[in-house]
Design an enzyme around this catalytic site. Structure first.
Site, PDB file in Angstrom:
ATOM      1  N   ASN A   9      -0.594  -0.659   3.350  1.00 57.28           N
ATOM      2  CA  ASN A   9      -0.254  -0.548   1.928  1.00 57.28           C
ATOM      3  C   ASN A   9      -1.464  -1.044   1.149  1.00 57.28           C
ATOM      4  O   ASN A   9      -1.707  -2.241   1.077  1.00 57.28           O
ATOM      5  CB  ASN A   9       0.987  -1.415   1.652  1.00 57.28           C
ATOM      6  CG  ASN A   9       1.327  -1.490   0.172  1.00 57.28           C
ATOM      7  OD1 ASN A   9       0.804  -0.714  -0.628  1.00 57.28           O
ATOM      8  ND2 ASN A   9       2.206  -2.418  -0.186  1.00 57.28           N
ATOM      9  N   LYS A  11      -2.037  -0.974  -1.968  1.00 59.33           N
ATOM     10  CA  LYS A  11      -1.714  -1.536  -3.297  1.00 59.33           C
ATOM     11  C   LYS A  11      -2.714  -1.008  -4.338  1.00 59.33           C
ATOM     12  O   LYS A  11      -3.120   0.146  -4.252  1.00 59.33           O
ATOM     13  CB  LYS A  11      -1.682  -3.071  -3.237  1.00 59.33           C
ATOM     14  CG  LYS A  11      -0.766  -3.566  -2.113  1.00 59.33           C
ATOM     15  CD  LYS A  11      -0.485  -5.032  -2.173  1.00 59.33           C
ATOM     16  CE  LYS A  11       0.433  -5.415  -1.014  1.00 59.33           C
ATOM     17  NZ  LYS A  11       0.843  -6.803  -1.051  1.00 59.33           N
ATOM     18  N   HIS A  96       9.063  -2.011  -3.054  1.00 59.07           N
ATOM     19  CA  HIS A  96       8.192  -3.137  -2.704  1.00 59.07           C
ATOM     20  C   HIS A  96       8.485  -4.301  -3.646  1.00 59.07           C
ATOM     21  O   HIS A  96       8.743  -4.102  -4.836  1.00 59.07           O
ATOM     22  CB  HIS A  96       6.721  -2.716  -2.800  1.00 59.07           C
ATOM     23  CG  HIS A  96       5.813  -3.738  -2.200  1.00 59.07           C
ATOM     24  ND1 HIS A  96       5.451  -4.873  -2.879  1.00 59.07           N
ATOM     25  CD2 HIS A  96       5.252  -3.826  -0.969  1.00 59.07           C
ATOM     26  CE1 HIS A  96       4.688  -5.611  -2.084  1.00 59.07           C
ATOM     27  NE2 HIS A  96       4.550  -4.996  -0.919  1.00 59.07           N
ATOM     28  N   GLU A  98       6.635  -6.295  -5.125  1.00 60.92           N
ATOM     29  CA  GLU A  98       5.790  -6.343  -6.330  1.00 60.92           C
ATOM     30  C   GLU A  98       6.336  -5.422  -7.411  1.00 60.92           C
ATOM     31  O   GLU A  98       6.242  -5.720  -8.600  1.00 60.92           O
ATOM     32  CB  GLU A  98       4.336  -5.998  -5.955  1.00 60.92           C
ATOM     33  CG  GLU A  98       3.691  -7.151  -5.196  1.00 60.92           C
ATOM     34  CD  GLU A  98       2.644  -6.749  -4.181  1.00 60.92           C
ATOM     35  OE1 GLU A  98       2.166  -5.600  -4.217  1.00 60.92           O
ATOM     36  OE2 GLU A  98       2.311  -7.604  -3.334  1.00 60.92           O
ATOM     37  N   GLU A 168      10.048  -7.757   4.190  1.00 65.13           N
ATOM     38  CA  GLU A 168       8.869  -8.463   3.688  1.00 65.13           C
ATOM     39  C   GLU A 168       9.306  -9.682   2.890  1.00 65.13           C
ATOM     40  O   GLU A 168       9.648  -9.567   1.715  1.00 65.13           O
ATOM     41  CB  GLU A 168       8.056  -7.538   2.773  1.00 65.13           C
ATOM     42  CG  GLU A 168       7.542  -6.293   3.461  1.00 65.13           C
ATOM     43  CD  GLU A 168       6.290  -5.764   2.788  1.00 65.13           C
ATOM     44  OE1 GLU A 168       5.270  -5.668   3.463  1.00 65.13           O
ATOM     45  OE2 GLU A 168       6.327  -5.483   1.584  1.00 65.13           O
ATOM     46  N   GLY A 174       0.698 -11.801   0.922  1.00 66.66           N
ATOM     47  CA  GLY A 174      -0.591 -12.144   0.325  1.00 66.66           C
ATOM     48  C   GLY A 174      -0.840 -13.646   0.224  1.00 66.66           C
ATOM     49  O   GLY A 174      -1.760 -14.083  -0.448  1.00 66.66           O
ATOM     50  N   SER A 214       1.395 -11.053   5.281  1.00 65.11           N
ATOM     51  CA  SER A 214       0.280 -11.731   5.953  1.00 65.11           C
ATOM     52  C   SER A 214       0.195 -11.413   7.444  1.00 65.11           C
ATOM     53  O   SER A 214      -0.155 -12.274   8.250  1.00 65.11           O
ATOM     54  CB  SER A 214       0.339 -13.239   5.709  1.00 65.11           C
ATOM     55  OG  SER A 214       0.257 -13.502   4.320  1.00 65.11           O
TER      56      SER A 214
HETATM   57  P1  PGA Z   1       0.052  -8.682   2.847  1.00 65.21           P
HETATM   58  O1  PGA Z   1       0.994  -7.627   2.090  1.00 65.21           O
HETATM   59  O2  PGA Z   1      -0.148  -8.123   4.253  1.00 65.21           O
HETATM   60  O3  PGA Z   1      -1.216  -8.709   2.062  1.00 65.21           O
HETATM   61  O4  PGA Z   1       0.770  -9.996   2.859  1.00 65.21           O
HETATM   62  C1  PGA Z   1       2.035  -6.970   2.732  1.00 65.21           C
HETATM   63  C2  PGA Z   1       2.747  -6.061   1.752  1.00 65.21           C
HETATM   64  O5  PGA Z   1       2.978  -6.487   0.618  1.00 65.21           O
HETATM   65  O6  PGA Z   1       3.092  -4.901   2.073  1.00 65.21           O
END
Ligand code: PGA
Length: 251
Positions: A9, A11, A96, A98, A168, A174, A214
């Site tokens: 992803n 983003k 997601h 976010e 997630e 992140g 992560s």
């Molecule tokens: P990350 O994000 O691997 O940077 O923690 C995962 C995601 O939000 O899909």
């Protein structure tokens, strides 16, 4: 046997030229990954068309990161599912955290989006997961069950063939904090049970459930060794082809 999947992803990262270069590297380095692991890259909208050219005829599938909750028309700034399929997208990520957190994505809107995506022939990667406060209050099971029920319980067992779930935990995205393999397995098993309650054990057994938050080459092996973890949805580590492919080599 359900599919092993590693999905990147991206983003809101990379320019189009950088994205094309990254996609080329993923295609090249992805050749080492066993054929039973599906590789997906989810790119920003402007990247989809040129990246589709890069991945065409390769083992790498293309995904969007979102789609509109309307079919077409006067919805300035939105991107429809038919636009996505017309550039060669096979998947879209939906829900997601976010988008839920910053853009007011509700379960109600997600029902509309999943409906449109499936009807257009897109496969859906639906994200669920609790935030830190919910985890600390011991509400993570309830939160994930509610997200699954509010969205996926509106669909059929047949529809579920084209749905992947991504767990997630928001506190792990992140942040460098990963759920332990045990924490992740516990909730993946619970999500599978929640799917089984509605769609039956056979459908639940066939549904791929990915872990995200992560995930990196150094922790992927332990996570992917868990019975109910079928792969990963990768953010930061998907922006470097060797890391992304390193994760895909962790099964
Ligand atoms: P990350 O994000 O691997 O940077 O923690 C995962 C995601 O939000 O899909």
């Amino acid at each position: 046997m359900r599919k092993h999947i590693v999905a990147g992803n991206w983003k809101m990262n990379t320019t189009v030229p950088e994205g094309i270069a990254l996609a080329k590297a993923v295609v090249e380095e992805g050749a080492q990954v066993p054929a039973d692991v599906e590789l997906i890259i989810a790119t920003p909208y402007p990247h989809l068309y040129p990246v589709a050219e890069v991945v065409k005829g390769t083992r790498v599938a293309l995904s969007a990161e979102n789609c509109a909750d309307k079919e077409k028309g006067a919805y300035t700034g939105e991107v429809s599912v038919s636009m996505l399929t017309s550039v060669g997208c096979q998947y879209t990520i939906l829900g997601h955290s976010e988008r839920r957190q910053y853009y007011g994505e509700t379960d109600e809107k997600l029902v509309e989006k999943v409906k449109l995506a499936l009807a257009a022939g897109l496969k859906v990667i639906l994200c669920v997961g609790e935030n830190l406060e919910e985890r600390e209050a011991g509400k993570h099971f309830d939160v994930c069950a509610a997200q699954i029920k509010n969205v996926l319980y509106n669909f059929t067992a047949e529809d579920m063939k084209n749905v992947v779930v991504a767990y997630e935990p928001v506190w792990a995205i992140g942040t460098g904090k990963t759920a332990t393999a045990e924490q992740a397995q516990e909730i993946h098993a619970f999500i599978r049970k929640t799917l089984a309650d509605k769609f039956g054990a056979a459908v639940a057994e066939e549904t791929s459930i990915l872990y995200g938050g992560s995930c990196k080459p150094s922790n992927a092996k332990e996570l992917f060794a868990q019975k109910d973890i079928d792969g990963g949805l990768i953010g930061g580590a998907a922006l470097k082809a060797p890391d992304f492919i390193g994760i895909a080599l962790s099964f």
